[in-house]
Design an enzyme around this catalytic site. Sequence first.
Site, PDB file in Angstrom:
ATOM      1  N   ASN A 192       4.887 -14.408  -5.275  1.00 23.76           N
ATOM      2  CA  ASN A 192       5.112 -15.496  -3.949  1.00 23.76           C
ATOM      3  C   ASN A 192       3.905 -15.102  -2.939  1.00 23.76           C
ATOM      4  O   ASN A 192       4.400 -14.112  -2.262  1.00 23.76           O
ATOM      5  CB  ASN A 192       6.500 -15.510  -3.515  1.00 23.76           C
ATOM      6  CG  ASN A 192       6.392 -16.111  -2.336  1.00 23.76           C
ATOM      7  OD1 ASN A 192       5.873 -17.097  -1.948  1.00 23.76           O
ATOM      8  ND2 ASN A 192       7.842 -15.823  -1.645  1.00 23.76           N
ATOM      9  N   LYS A 246       3.216 -16.948  -0.360  1.00 27.18           N
ATOM     10  CA  LYS A 246       3.758 -17.223   0.919  1.00 27.18           C
ATOM     11  C   LYS A 246       2.654 -17.924   1.851  1.00 27.18           C
ATOM     12  O   LYS A 246       1.760 -18.593   1.016  1.00 27.18           O
ATOM     13  CB  LYS A 246       4.181 -16.045   2.003  1.00 27.18           C
ATOM     14  CG  LYS A 246       5.416 -15.160   1.010  1.00 27.18           C
ATOM     15  CD  LYS A 246       6.180 -14.342   2.007  1.00 27.18           C
ATOM     16  CE  LYS A 246       6.933 -13.587   1.011  1.00 27.18           C
ATOM     17  NZ  LYS A 246       7.942 -12.518   2.013  1.00 27.18           N
ATOM     18  N   HIS A 250      14.410 -19.812  -0.962  1.00 28.09           N
ATOM     19  CA  HIS A 250      13.840 -18.591  -0.373  1.00 28.09           C
ATOM     20  C   HIS A 250      14.533 -18.295   0.660  1.00 28.09           C
ATOM     21  O   HIS A 250      14.525 -19.166   1.785  1.00 28.09           O
ATOM     22  CB  HIS A 250      12.374 -18.301  -0.135  1.00 28.09           C
ATOM     23  CG  HIS A 250      11.847 -17.123  -0.135  1.00 28.09           C
ATOM     24  ND1 HIS A 250      11.842 -16.217   1.009  1.00 28.09           N
ATOM     25  CD2 HIS A 250      11.287 -16.001  -0.898  1.00 28.09           C
ATOM     26  CE1 HIS A 250      11.319 -15.262   1.147  1.00 28.09           C
ATOM     27  NE2 HIS A 250      10.897 -14.919  -0.262  1.00 28.09           N
ATOM     28  N   GLU A 298      13.241 -16.798   3.580  1.00 26.71           N
ATOM     29  CA  GLU A 298      12.524 -17.490   4.702  1.00 26.71           C
ATOM     30  C   GLU A 298      12.791 -18.891   4.961  1.00 26.71           C
ATOM     31  O   GLU A 298      12.881 -19.376   6.008  1.00 26.71           O
ATOM     32  CB  GLU A 298      10.963 -16.893   4.336  1.00 26.71           C
ATOM     33  CG  GLU A 298      11.146 -15.500   4.466  1.00 26.71           C
ATOM     34  CD  GLU A 298       9.857 -14.977   3.910  1.00 26.71           C
ATOM     35  OE1 GLU A 298       9.216 -15.686   3.554  1.00 26.71           O
ATOM     36  OE2 GLU A 298       9.688 -13.608   3.646  1.00 26.71           O
ATOM     37  N   GLU A 315      17.419 -11.611  -4.061  1.00 22.24           N
ATOM     38  CA  GLU A 315      16.608 -10.858  -3.071  1.00 22.24           C
ATOM     39  C   GLU A 315      17.360 -10.645  -1.877  1.00 22.24           C
ATOM     40  O   GLU A 315      17.585 -11.412  -1.000  1.00 22.24           O
ATOM     41  CB  GLU A 315      15.402 -11.841  -2.525  1.00 22.24           C
ATOM     42  CG  GLU A 315      14.577 -12.551  -3.692  1.00 22.24           C
ATOM     43  CD  GLU A 315      13.071 -12.814  -3.163  1.00 22.24           C
ATOM     44  OE1 GLU A 315      12.146 -12.205  -3.616  1.00 22.24           O
ATOM     45  OE2 GLU A 315      13.052 -13.481  -2.360  1.00 22.24           O
ATOM     46  N   GLY A 353       9.914  -7.771   2.433  1.00 16.68           N
ATOM     47  CA  GLY A 353       8.895  -7.220   3.386  1.00 16.68           C
ATOM     48  C   GLY A 353       9.187  -6.168   4.235  1.00 16.68           C
ATOM     49  O   GLY A 353       8.543  -6.015   5.106  1.00 16.68           O
ATOM     50  N   SER A 387      10.550  -5.855  -1.611  1.00 15.66           N
ATOM     51  CA  SER A 387       9.578  -4.614  -1.588  1.00 15.66           C
ATOM     52  C   SER A 387       9.419  -4.001  -2.957  1.00 15.66           C
ATOM     53  O   SER A 387       9.345  -2.800  -3.229  1.00 15.66           O
ATOM     54  CB  SER A 387      10.241  -3.675  -0.880  1.00 15.66           C
ATOM     55  OG  SER A 387      10.297  -4.414   0.569  1.00 15.66           O
TER      56      SER A 387
HETATM   57  C1  PEP Z   1       9.838 -12.244  -1.206  1.00 11.44           C
HETATM   58  O1  PEP Z   1       8.899 -12.775  -0.297  1.00 11.44           O
HETATM   59  O2  PEP Z   1      10.218 -12.974  -2.189  1.00 11.44           O
HETATM   60  C2  PEP Z   1       9.420 -10.729  -1.399  1.00 11.44           C
HETATM   61  C3  PEP Z   1      10.479 -10.156  -2.257  1.00 11.44           C
HETATM   62  O3  PEP Z   1       8.618 -10.118  -0.535  1.00 11.44           O
HETATM   63  P1  PEP Z   1       8.102  -8.683  -0.698  1.00 11.44           P
HETATM   64  O4  PEP Z   1       7.851  -8.168  -2.099  1.00 11.44           O
HETATM   65  O5  PEP Z   1       6.987  -8.268   0.244  1.00 11.44           O
HETATM   66  O6  PEP Z   1       9.219  -7.877  -0.223  1.00 11.44           O
END
Ligand code: PEP
Length: 251
Positions: free
Chosen positions: A11, A13, A99, A101, A169, A175, A213
């Site tokens: 992703n 973003k 997601h 976000e 997630e 992040g 992460s």
């Molecule tokens: C994500 O945005 O779906 C995500 C898992 O980000 P990160 O790997 O940076 O934690």
Amino acid sequence: MTARRKLIAGNWKMNGLKADGLDLASDLAGRLKGAGAVAFDMLVCPPFPLLFPVHEAIADSPLALGAQDCHAETSGAHTGDVSPVMLKDAGCRFVILGHSERRADHGETDAEIAAKAVAAHKEGLVAIICVGETEAQRDAGQANAVVSTQLKGSIPKGATAANTVIAYEPVWAIGTGKTATPDDVKAMHAHIRAELDGKVTEPGAVRILYGGSVKPSNAAELMAVDNVDGALVGGASLKADDFWAIGVSCR
Ligand code: PEP
């Protein structure tokens, strides 16, 4: 046990201009082509303006293309939105929906996510439906209940193992550099698998990704956990070496 091929999804973003996206996608496409048989499918989800050029750059490779969101309608007066048929036209096979976000920044509800998933399925796109609890919800012992509610509300009728992927997630791990422990991931993925019963055709064959992460140093451990069928990767998907290393950590 149903064999589920791992899916490693990036992703991107709101990151990268055309040249960056083309470099990254072409690099990954070249590695996939050169590697021959691998134990994972790989997917990149760039920002909307990069979908067409990235599709052209990877068209002759097994690297799949997806988008980060879609609207529930096919066309019309929806300024700033993009429909599933447009994503299909741009070469997408997947779309990330719900997601955290988007749930947090755009107030997306489970019902809206389900409607988007229906629209995506209608165009033959695979919907990657994201669920996950906040840190406060986990600390309050509500993680399973929160995820159950999200699954119930955002998986639409008509969902199958072929047209739907679930991404777990935990919001506090996205992040932040913090990851859920393998034991917590195992417990949550088993919970999700059980909850899919009656909501999806062939629940045992649905891929459940972990996201939060994931990086080369923790990927092998996480990808070896029961019911972890791949990863949804943010930050580490922006570097070809790191993203590729996560892929090859799959056994
Ligand atoms: C994500 O945005 O779906 C995500 C898992 O980000 P990160 O790997 O940076 O934690």
